[in-house]
Structures are given as structure tokens and as C-alpha cells.
Design a protein around this motif. Structure first.
Motif, mmCIF file in Angstrom:
data_model
loop_
_atom_site.group_PDB
_atom_site.id
_atom_site.type_symbol
_atom_site.label_atom_id
_atom_site.label_comp_id
_atom_site.label_asym_id
_atom_site.label_seq_id
_atom_site.Cartn_x
_atom_site.Cartn_y
_atom_site.Cartn_z
ATOM 1 N N ASP A 94 6.316 -49.178 -26.620
ATOM 2 C CA ASP A 94 7.343 -48.973 -25.596
ATOM 3 C C ASP A 94 6.811 -49.216 -24.194
ATOM 4 N N ILE A 129 10.154 -53.284 -27.758
ATOM 5 C CA ILE A 129 11.084 -52.621 -28.657
ATOM 6 C C ILE A 129 10.314 -51.910 -29.763
ATOM 7 N N THR A 154 14.266 -48.008 -30.975
ATOM 8 C CA THR A 154 15.061 -48.573 -29.887
ATOM 9 C C THR A 154 16.544 -48.570 -30.270
#
Length: 999
Positions: A432, A452, A456
Motif C-alpha cells: 500500500d 493495490i 483494496t
């Protein structure tokens, strides 16, 4: 593989290994000098029978537990006079203190062991972590690096008071589902396993660290973890001889110091039901000692593992292990029970005291070999630094680079070429935050990042999908945070789906940072609907084998052509990815990012020298901040930001810490970054004649005193041109108001040229500037006088010849192909002001802080675009241009400027006249004056800029240098940067560092 080829390769392996392993079978610790033997014998003579048994027992030690635990460990070691401790979790200082405490109370110094297959970091924080053995298994022909790894690890271990490393693993991992060996093996090729393990073992033993081959007689072909159950190896003796035992035999013949026995059930070697190999006389004594002739130390695997305790309780298992023939019991859980069982076995005649005495003496000789006959406590001072030498940073880089494996490369996509044709996105999966891979990729060109994870939200994923349609290349870096098959190597089902979806775009280059067997989870059968999303459909596949910063950074450098690839798969993953697969990739020649040691420079020395010089400049407020970048041999070895954008917030710009990717006003460095390369290219194309006249390319100079000036004289600043003209002064009335048709406070059709937020120039005023240049008088004498005037005119020359706007010409022919995408005019149009260093508060002309606009007044009045000033950019992107110059006009396989033209522009043109200039470029003065580093050679060249910028190229040592600062903040009247000679002294430090490394 054709049968004949297989036979040839096997024959070569056999010949090579026969030579490599030809050495005495006697471990070196049994070949002691007289003093060491006397010590072992004398200590042995003082021990009671119980104490001799104690020498054969190692208990576990942890340095990250409470004082009550340490007290109990101390009591256990002291009470039973144990022979050693195997250390597990903790930190180096804590472990050293615990070791010193234990050693201080032991009559016989303890043998300290660790399970440090990939370095002390396998167990301890703040220590060096080397690649896994599976990663090293991918390396081709670099076994000397593995030897160095072993040697370095031995030195670190000995510095920490450790005497035994339970390594290397010589298990041949031919079972992809192996839950316990797997990435800890060098691979499935027995020859490669033996060869690489030999290099590792010798590196350690040559530096007096005892080793232990494991896990005898071979733990590679099982789907059961012996930590939790007793694995079954259901192979014939012939099969074991052919494969599993091969590496053990070779390394034993080469003088292995130790062997660790695994907890395995192997019916072909011992038919006793559920008897682990650790407790089997047939395996330990008959096979290992008698048949294979092993004379070194025989260690058990940890005696707390279920592979042994499932059927034999603690105490009984320890006794049976010694009865089977082992020398040292590792990780005995219940020492009192073990002692009682062993003593009972002696009393009942199942074992003899004499056999235990012989093993005790062997342990004492091993202790003498590692220097415990002259025991000294661990010195705590500087311990952490000693355990983290810079040499291991370099070694880790080399090991990782040598292992990188390219498994697919459609149409030779890698390394990436023609960066100007690529719109690149990087998608980090299961991260992230911006990753080390993404940051490194951004060093090469403009790369937009997306991050992602399996968590997500779908709405965010939809946005990412829509955004990715705008790119023609997607770099997919898959971050797997687990390496074990039991958890699918950290690959979530949603993660696999995301990878597959990106592969299906037909634009993906996939790099998997994790266990190589994870590739199987991303491979789908050809006859299924998912076949189009198979990872095999990626345009290119890179396998770095694990998730480390080294792997991430070097994988990105591989993709962009700074380094090559030569790795081969050490195991078979599935039918598509088989052992030995791997494509050779040659480097393209882009800048490599590494550490000074790779080019023979001491990083600490260089850092100290540069830091000292820059910090003096900062302390004396010669500049608020700067970025320094250095390269040697095409390798960036120094890149550091110092200070802040401003001293305070009084002028409206915050004192934001300077960042590596900040943009600076290049000032006169613009001359050699815009006008000069453009002219060089035009010379190459036969469109510009250096010995022609100014009027040839600027017809409007006809009938002026400039018409017949020769360009060669102009470019070397000896054409009698005035140094500069204060164009802005002619726009002012005596009462400080603006003259007509000069400036207005608001933009309009007649006043469109934005000089500041509240100052707009008359649209035709630039013609007035050109006219002023045309009408300016010439100096009386033809001599060197540095002048801006001709450089103001080069954009017109280029546009007239090429029919292309100056900035478009530069970006199309140089900046975009180089990946130098931040080199630009008008940076405010593309970048946040937070990324741009402000320059001067102009109290005379513009009456504001100059921030994100060109500092030079003349360039500002030319809409910010001139050939003498106005270019902005980062140090990293500017260095690409400098490196291209240094490499005679070539960069990344593309010849931007011919060698002949580069040589012409960078040589002294008129040294006989005392003129130090090349064509456009500055060169060292004939007598040192501070304009260049003191050690600069006659072939070197560069340029400085009024705002505190500087570049230099030194062909003699292959050096490239960039210094960017905003020394004119808040006023140009501050000239301390020149008084201190900061810019040239910093690069002089690089020269000294290079020379120091050569000596």
C-alpha cells in the motif's frame, strides 16, 4: 534436453567436482597444533564422567527474553556443566552480553552455535541478511561470491562469539511442496548443490567457523515438516546414493567439519518403524561414520522437534541419539531427564563411558580449533558496526544481481529501449506504499505509480483499471510476504486474480518478489478459460526469488538496462518453468545505482568529505540547500540532498527539507544543457558550420557588427560580444514606473507574457531584446569575455534550421529518449511548487520571490525560454545528460552526438590565446583559479550556473558530477558559495576518493 547434451553436461560436472572436492577427508579441527592438543587433553583430564556427558549437550538460548529466563539458563548451564548453547532470537548486543555472562561462569568455555543459513539476520536484528540458498542456486559461475559470503559470515560470527553455524543445507530440493527445506536449498541439481555448498562451507571453515552439513541423509524430497511430524522418505538405497547422498559425500571428502542428522524415517536405511534417523545406528554410525568415513562432529537436529519427540519422549530420545552415534545433542529440552537416561544407558551397558569420552575429546578439540583454548570475552564497543561492514552491502548487491532470472522476454522487450515511446505505469501488488522497485524505476524515466492489495476496495480497483488504459507498458511488481508453501507463498486468491488481470492487458512486465514456486500458482492450464490470464502471457517475466530491497532495486535496474541478467531456475516449478530456464540479458548502459565500493571507493571517506564541505556551506549560509550527485564508470555512487529550500518562511516559501527529486533553476548550466547539445546535433547533421558567420543562420543580423562574427569565436566567448545587457532597466522610467509597451499588472491579448503572477509583458517586447543585442557595441579587443548574448539567440538558430520550437526540439531529441523528463522550461506548468527550490527575492525588477520561474531577468522577459538560462530539472535527470557527454555522445545504446563532434566541442579551442573554453563548455584554467576541481585533467569539461549550480565530466577517471543549489536565495549578493569554492571542492573530494582507492 537431448540425451547426448545431458551426458556431456553430466561428464563436465563430474570432472569439475572431482577436482573441486579433492581434499583430505579429515576435518581441519582434528589437525591441531601441539598447544591446542595439550589444552584439549588437559581439560578432558579434569572433567568428571558427568561433566564429559555435559560437553555433548547444547541447550537453546534467547537474548530477547526476560531476566528470569536468563537466570534459569545460567543456572542450567552452570549446574550441568554443559558444552554449548545454540542461540536463537534477539539482538547482537543482547546476545553478546548473554554469551559473556554464560562464558564467565563456565569452567570449560562454551561452544556457541547458531542456525544462520542466510546470515546472522536469520536470528538477530541489526545484522547482515544474505540471500536464501535457493536465490544463490540461480547464480551461474559466481561461486566465488558464495565463498566470500561464507568468509564474511564467519568473521561476523566470530566477532559475536559464535563458533558453529548449522549450515550449509545440502538437501537436494526436488519436491516443490517441501514445507521445510524449499527455499533453503540450492536447488534440485545435485551437482550445483554440491558445488555451491562447497564454496559456502570453505568460506566459513577457512575463517575458523565450524560448519554442519544438513539435513543428513537428505530432507529435500518430502512434503512433511519434521518440526511437526516424522517425514517418510520412501526411496531405495540406490536412489538415495544417486541423489540425496551425493552432496554429503562430496563435502565430507572435502573436509566438512560437521554434519547434522535429520529427523526422518527412511525404511531403506533403517526398517525400524517410526525410528527417526537421528536415533538410528544404521544411519549415524554405519552409513555416515563407517561407509562415508566421516570423522567430524555429528550434530542432531533440534531435539525438541516433533519429528523425534512424537515417538520418543525427551530424555529417551537424547540417550538414543548418543547411542546411535551422534556427538552433540542440539536443543535438548529436558537436560536432567537426558542426563539420567544417558547415565542409565552406561550403567546397563547400552553405551560405554569410553565411547562418550572419545566424543567429549572431539568436542574439546573443536573448541581449541575455534580458539576457546585462549578464550576472550566479546568486546561490546562498536559491535553492531563491525557486524554490518559496507563490504557486505556490496556483496549482497552482487549476489542478488547475479541471481536475477528472466523467464520470458517477448521480442526482446527487456531491457526497455526508446523510453520516449513508452507511457509507463507501475503497479505494486500487495503493497500500500510506494515500493523500492517503484522508486528505482522512477530514476530512469517518468513512471506513474499505483498500489493495490487484496484489501483494496472494488471502487478503487475500478479507478485503477480505467487509469491503466492510458499506458502502453505496465510494470507489475508482486510483493509476496511469505515464502512457505503452506500459505501459498503469501499469494492471496485475489492477488493472483489481480496479477492475471494485468497480464491479460498484454502490456505487463511481471516481477515476482517471492518464492519461485509461487509461479505455479499464477500458471493456469492451457485448456481452461484462464489460459489467457496465465502469467506466461506476460510480455516479460523477472524472477528475483525473494522480497528484499536489493531484489527490488536491482530488478528495476535490470528492466531499464543498467544491469544484465544471467540467472537460471534452480528448480522445476511446473511444465512451463523448468530447472535451467533463464534468458541472458545484456545491459544497455543506463546509469546504475550502487555504492562507492563497487567502483573501488571508500563510501565512508567520500561521505565524510562531502558532508564536511557541504555542511560548512550550510553553516555559513552559502546556500539554504543543495543536491549532490556523483557517478563513476556509469554508476551513481553518491546522491544526497542537504538543507532546506529556504532559511525561514518570511518570504512565503516554507523551509521544506530538500529532496532528491527537487527541481532547481540551472541558470547558465542551461547553456550546455540546451544550446550546446542542440548545436552539436546540428553539426553532426551538417546543418551548422562552426566556422560560418552569425549572419548565415541569423539573417536579421545583416548590416550589424555581429554579421561577420565567426561562430567558433562566439561559442568560445572571444568574439568581442558584451558580457550581458540589463534588458529590464530599459523598461523603467526614472520614477520606477513602466514605460509604454513594456509591462502591465494584468494579462491581456497585448500583454500575454507572464513574468510573475502580477506582471505581464508586451507581446512584441522580445523583439526589442533581440534588437538591443543587434545594436550592442563590440568590445574593442578580441579576447576572452564570458557573454550571455549569443546564447540568447540559439533558440532562433535552432528553430530556423529545424522548423521546430527550441524546447520541443530538445525534449524530442534528447530529454525524453534519455529519460530525463524533468528537464524543462516553465516547471510551474508541470510540477508542484513544493518540488521547486525558490531563488531570489527580486526587489528591483519583479518585486517578488522568484519561485518556479527563471531567475535570470533576460530569460524571464523571453517568456522564460532562452538558450542561456531558464532550464529546470533534477540532479538525477541532469546527470543523464552529463553521462551521455562523458560517454562520447552515447547513452543506453543510442548515439545522440557523434564522438567526433563531442571531442571537438569539449577540447580547448584557443589555448594559445590563453582561452580556456571549449565550444560552449567550460574547461580547467591553465593555472588553477577555482573554476574547476584542482585535480581536473585537460580533457575534463563542464559549466557553472549563477544560481549555484555546477556540472563536471572527467573522462580520465570516468566521473560525472552534478551540484544543484539555490545560493541566490534570498539575494544574489550572497557569494559565499564561490568564496568557499564549495562546488568544485566537493567534486575534488571525489577525485581524492578515486585516487585513494587506486593507491
Amino acid at each position: 534436453m537431448p540425451y547426448c547434451r545431458l551426458l556431456i553436461i553430466t561428464f563436465i560436472n563430474v570432472i569439475f567436482l572431482t577436482k573441486a572436492f579433492s581434499q583430505s577427508t579429515t576435518p581441519s579441527f582434528l589437525q591441531l597444533n601441539a598447544s591446542q592438543n595439550r589444552w584439549a587433553d588437559s581439560v578432558f583430564a579434569t572433567l568428571t564422567p558427568d561433566e564429559r556427558i555435559g560437553q555433548l549437550i547444547m541447550v537453546s538460548g534467547y537474548s530477547n527474553r526476560k531476566p528470569t529466563y536468563e537466570d534459569s539458563l545460567v543456572n542450567l548451564v552452570r549446574t550441568y556443566k554443559l558444552g554449548g548453547v545454540v542461540m536463537f532470537q534477539g539482538g547482537p548486543i543482547r546476545q553478546a552480553k548473554l554469551t559473556n555472562r554464560l562464558q564467565a561462569l563456565s569452567t570449560v568455555p562454551l561452544l556457541i552455535a547458531m542456525d544462520a543459513e542466510w546470515g546472522l539476520a536469520m536470528r538477530l536484528d541489526s545484522t547482515v541478511r544474505y540471500p536464501y540458498q535457493m536465490t544463490l542456486g540461480a547464480m551461474q559461475g559466481n561461486d566465488s561470491l558464495i565463498y566470500t559470503m561464507g568468509a564474511n559470515l564467519a568473521k561476523q560470527a566470530r566477532r559475536l562469539g559464535v563458533h558453529v553455524n548449522f549450515a550449509p543445507s545440502v538437501d537436494v530440493n526436488n519436491n516443490p511442496n517441501n514445507p521445510v527445506i524449499n527455499f533453503r536449498s540450492f536447488g534440485e541439481d545435485k551437482y550445483a548443490v554440491a558445488r555451491k555448498a562447497l564454496a559456502y562451507m570453505r568460506g566459513m571453515q577457512d575463517n575458523h567457523l565450524l560448519t554442519s552439513l544438513k539435513h543428513f541423509p537428505g530432507h529435500g524430497d518430502t512434503g512433511t515438516d519434521s518440526h511437526y511430524d516424522l517425514p517418510l522418505i520412501n526411496k531405495s538405497r540406490a536412489q538415495l546414493d544417486s541423489l540425496e547422498l551425493y552432496p554429503f559425500k562430496q563435502l565430507i571428502n572435502a573436509g566438512a567439519a560437521g554434519v547434522m542428522i535429520a529427523h526422518l524415517s527412511i525404511p531403506s536405511l533403517d526398517t525400524t518403524r517410526n525410528r527417526p534417523s537421528t536415533l538410528s545406528p544404521a544411519i549415524v554410525t554405519n552409513l555416515l561414520k563407517n561407509e562415508l568415513g566421516f570423522q567430524g562432529l555429528i550434530f542432531s537436529d533440534a531435539m525438541n522437534m516433533k519429528g523425534v519427540t512424537k515417538y520418543f519422549p525427551s530424555g529417551q530420545a537424547d540417550e538414543l541419539g548418543l547411542e546411535a552415534g551422534m556427538d552433540v545433542l542440539e536443543f535438548t529440552e529436558d537436560v536432567p531427564a537426558a542426563m539420567a537416561q544417558i547415565k542409565q544407558a552406561i550403567a546397563t551397558g547400552r553405551m560405554t563411558q569410553e565411547s562418550l569420552d572419545a566424543r567429549c575429546l572431539k568436542v574439546l578439540r573443536a573448541k581449541a580449533w575455534v580458539g576457546l583454548n585462549q578464550y576472550k570475552p566479546i568486546v561490546l564497543d562498536n559491535l553492531v558496526n563491525d557486524l554490518n561492514p559496507v563490504s557486505d552491502d556490496l556483496l549482497n548487491r552482487k549476489l542478488t544481481e547475479a541471481s536475477l532470472t528472466v523467464l520470458k522476454n517477448t521480442n526482446n522487450l527487456l531491457p526497455l529501449q526508446r523510453l520516449d515511446t513508452l507511457r509507463i505505469a507501475s503497479v505494486a501488488i500487495e503493497s500500500d506504499k510506494v515500493t523500492a522497485f517503484q522508486k528505482m524505476a522512477a530514476n530512469y524515466t517518468l513512471v506513474d505509480h499505483f498500489n493495490i492489495t487484496s484489501k483494496t476496495p472494488d471502487s478503487t480497483l475500478a479507478q485503477v483499471r480505467d487509469s491503466l488504459k492510458n499506458y502502453n507498458l505496465i510494470l507489475v511488481d508482486v510483493h509476496l510476504n511469505n515464502i512457505r508453501p503452506a500459505v501459498k507463498y503469501g499469494l492471496q486468491s485475489k492477488t493472483a486474480g489481480l496479477v492475471s488481470e494485468l497480464v491479460a492487458t498484454g502490456k505487463a512486465v511481471v516481477t515476482v518478489f517471492g518464492n519461485v514456486y509461487a509461479l505455479d500458482k499464477l500458471t493456469f492450464p492451457a485448456d481452461t478459460v484462464l489460459a489467457s490470464r496465465n502469467i506466461e502471457q506476460a510480455r516479460a517475466i523477472v524472477m528475483p526469488y525473494q522480497l528484499t530491497t536489493y531484489a527490488e532495486e536491482l530488478s528495476a535496474q535490470l528492466i531499464f538496462g543498467a544491469i544484465g541478467a544471467s540467472g537460471k531456475l534452480p528448480v522445476t516449478v511446473n511444465q512451463r518453468f523448468r530447472v535451467g530456464d533463464g534468458l541472458a540479458i545484456k545491459p544497455l548502459g543506463r546509469l546504475k545505482y550502487t555504492i562507492p565500493e563497487e567502483v573501488g571507493i571508500d563510501s565512508r571517506y567520500l561521505m565524510q568529505q562531502v558532508d564536511s564541505l557541504v555542511n560548512v556551506g550550510l553553516a555559513q549560509k552559502a546556500f539554504p540547500g543543495c543536491v549532490v550527485q556523483m557517478a563513476k564508470d556509469g554508476k551513481v555512487i553518491f546522491h544526497k540532498a542537504y538543507g532546506t529550500h529556504t532559511y525561514d518562511a518570511s518570504l512565503g516559501a516554507e523551509p521544506k527539507p530538500t529532496q532528491l527529486d527537487d527541481l532547481f533553476d540551472m541558470a547558465s548550466v542551461t547553456k550546455v544543457s540546451t544550446s550546446t547539445p542542440a548545436l552539436m546535433k546540428l553539426v553532426d547533421e551538417g546543418k551548422f558550420n562552426l566556422d560560418g558567420k552569425m549572419v548565415d543562420y541569423l539573417p536579421w543580423l545583416k548590416k550589424s557588427n555581429k554579421a561577420d562574427l565567426r561562430w567558433r569565436d562566439v561559442l568560445t566567448h572571444q568574439a568581442r560580444l558584451k558580457a550581458w545587457i540589463a534588458f529590464w532597466k530599459d523598461t523603467k522610467n526614472e520614477d520606477d514606473s513602466w514605460k509604454p509597451k513594456t509591462f502591465k499588472a494584468e494579462r491581456s491579448g497585448r500583454y500575454p507574457i507572464e513574468v510573475t503572477d502580477s506582471l505581464f509583458e508586451f507581446k512584441k517586447y522580445p523583439k526589442t531584446i533581440y534588437q538591443q543585442i543587434k545594436d550592442s557595441p563590440l568590445n574593442e579587443k578580441k579576447e576572452y569575455v564570458y557573454s550571455d548574448l549569443s546564447f540568447i539567440l540559439y533558440p532562433q538558430v535552432v528553430k530556423r534550421i529545424t522548423k521546430t520550437n527550441f524546447e520541443d526540439y530538445l525534449k524530442t531529441n534528447f530529454y525524453r529518449p534519455l529519460g530525463a523528463t524533468t528537464l524543462t522550461y516553465h516547471p510551474r506548468n508541470f510540477y508542484s511548487l513544493n518540488r521547486i527550490a525558490p531563488t531570489e527575492y527580486d526587489s528591483l525588477f519583479r518585486k517578488t520571490l522568484i519561485w518556479g520561474r527563471v531567475h535570470d531577468e533576460g530569460a524571464a522577459m523571453l517568456d522564460g525560454l532562452s538558450g542561456h538560462a531558464g532550464l529546470f530539472g533534477t540532479a538525477n535527470d541532469l546527470m543523464k545528460l552529463v553521462e551521455m557527454y562523458l560517454q562520447k555522445g552515447n547513452y543506453a545504446g543510442q548515439q545522440f552526438i557523434s564522438t567526433k563532434t563531442m571531442n571537438e566541442f569539449t577540447r580547448y579551442q584557443f589555448p594559445e590565446l590563453g582561452n580556456r573554453r571549449g565550444l560552449g563548455f567550460d574547461k580547467p584554467s591553465f593555472k588553477y583559479s577555482g573554476n574547476a576541481p584542482q585535480s581536473a585533467t585537460k580533457d575534463s569539461f563542464g559549466h557553472s550556473g549563477f544560481t549555484g549550480t555546477f556540472i563536471w565530466a572527467e573522462p580520465a577517471y570516468n566521473l560525472a558530477y552534478v551540484f544543484l543549489s539555490n545560493r541566490v536565495y534570498p539575494t544574489r549578493n550572497n557569494n559565499r558559495i564561490s568564496e568557499l569554492n564549495t562546488r568544485t571542492n566537493v567534486v575534488e573530494a571525489l577525485y581524492r576518493a578515486v585516487k585513494r582507492g587506486i593507491q
